[in-house]
Scaffold this active site. Structure first.
Site, PDB file in Angstrom:
ATOM      1  NE  ARG A  20      -0.392  -0.268   4.992  1.00  0.00           N
ATOM      2  CZ  ARG A  20      -0.060   0.781   5.752  1.00  0.00           C
ATOM      3  NH1 ARG A  20      -0.381   1.995   5.349  1.00  0.00           N
ATOM      4  NH2 ARG A  20       0.591   0.611   6.882  1.00  0.00           N
ATOM      5  N   GLY A  21       0.260   2.395  -0.113  1.00  0.00           N
ATOM      6  CA  GLY A  21       0.935   3.672   0.052  1.00  0.00           C
ATOM      7  C   GLY A  21       2.090   3.909  -0.903  1.00  0.00           C
ATOM      8  CB  ILE A  22       5.387   5.557  -0.314  1.00  0.00           C
ATOM      9  CG1 ILE A  22       4.889   6.952   0.078  1.00  0.00           C
ATOM     10  CG2 ILE A  22       6.710   5.659  -1.057  1.00  0.00           C
ATOM     11  CD1 ILE A  22       5.784   7.672   1.074  1.00  0.00           C
ATOM     12  CB  VAL A  57      11.805  -6.847   6.641  1.00  0.00           C
ATOM     13  CG1 VAL A  57      11.294  -6.776   5.214  1.00  0.00           C
ATOM     14  CG2 VAL A  57      11.068  -5.878   7.554  1.00  0.00           C
ATOM     15  N   GLY A  85       8.362   0.164   6.533  1.00  0.00           N
ATOM     16  CA  GLY A  85       8.572   0.933   7.747  1.00  0.00           C
ATOM     17  C   GLY A  85       7.309   1.040   8.574  1.00  0.00           C
ATOM     18  CE1 TYR A 148       9.020   6.308   9.967  1.00  0.00           C
ATOM     19  CE2 TYR A 148       9.482   8.663  10.037  1.00  0.00           C
ATOM     20  CZ  TYR A 148       9.092   7.534   9.335  1.00  0.00           C
ATOM     21  OH  TYR A 148       8.777   7.638   7.999  1.00  0.00           O
ATOM     22  CE  LYS A 152      11.584   5.698   7.687  1.00  0.00           C
ATOM     23  NZ  LYS A 152      11.480   4.695   6.613  1.00  0.00           N
ATOM     24  CB  ILE A 181       4.003  11.892   1.370  1.00  0.00           C
ATOM     25  CG1 ILE A 181       5.505  12.179   1.166  1.00  0.00           C
ATOM     26  CG2 ILE A 181       3.403  11.238   0.142  1.00  0.00           C
ATOM     27  CD1 ILE A 181       5.833  13.125   0.035  1.00  0.00           C
TER      28      ILE A 181
END
Length: 242
Positions: A20-22, A57, A85, A148, A152, A181
């Protein structure tokens, strides 16, 4: 599947977190450009025309099995987008060890696991394109996102270290750093909040998942083999100077 003028030549691409999403937008964009795309997600959900492979993952064996499935179906993986993520936002003094460790395991150690596995085949082929999805908060910081933001930022160090290790084998490793975003999560924000976000962004609008996907597409093309260790901001200028 439509073909475009780039030189993808049907190269094999894996996108993590592409359910989904990005991640889904990246998978669809590469699919439409002629790449053979596989999605690694906690389920085997994937956009149409993309090979869906269930992959956790946070588990090395799961990652290895997922790569084997793609290799059996398509051949060696030539492109990896480490996009998976999660967030567990809360202020530092309220953050539990579990909040920290879970985000670290998915966002940073998870990326390490898939990158390590992908590089094996890329070294043999003397070709590879790796892109990690970071965030503007890696450089700006963000209250309530210590876990987070740390992961990153860690992706940038990972990319630059791996880029130095394997650059001589035709493998590049770059980072995209999206800003605000527009996604399902931001759609629920009230109009005033969305307007306040937009006012902080020099281009005057929030980004789209397509903005991120097209930046990734640029970085994985054959023609961009002289760009490595770079952090590409996709943030409308929000993080300028950082």
């Amino acid at each position: 599947m439509s073909e475009t003028a780039n030189t993808s030549s049907g190269r094999v691409a894996v996108i993590t977190g592409a359910g989904r999403g990005i991640g889904a937008a990246i998978a669809e964009t590469l699919r439409d450009a002629g790449y053979r795309v596989a999605s690694f997600d906690i389920s085997d959900a994937a956009p149409e025309g993309v090979l869906g492979v269930a992959c956790n993952v946070t588990n090395t064996e799961s990652v290895d099995e997922a790569f084997k499935k793609v290799e059996a179906e398509y051949g060696p993986v030539e492109i990896l987008v480490a996009n998976a993520g999660i967030t567990r936002d809360t202020l530092l003094m309220r953050m539990s060890d579990e909040d920290w460790e879970k985000v670290l395991d998915v966002n940073l150690t998870g990326a390490y696991r898939v990158v390590r596995r992908a590089v094996r085949g890329m070294v043999k082929q003397r070709f590879g394109r790796i892109v990690a999805t970071s965030s503007v908060v890696a450089l700006l910081g963000s209250a309530g996102q210590v876990n987070y933001a740390s992961t990153k930022a860690g992706l940038i160090g990972m990319a630059r270290s791996v880029a130095r290790e394997v650059g001589g084998r035709g493998i590049t490793f770059n980072v995209v750093a999206p800003g605000f975003i527009q996604t399902a999560m931001t759609d629920v924000l009230d109009e005033a909040t969305q307007k306040s976000y937009a006012e902080r962004i020099p281009v005057g609008r929030m980004g789209t998942i397509a903005d991120v996907a097209h930046a990734v597409k640029f970085l994985v093309e054959d023609e961009t083999g002289y760009i490595t260790g770079a952090v590409i901001p996709v943030d409308g200028g929000l993080g300028m100077g950082h």
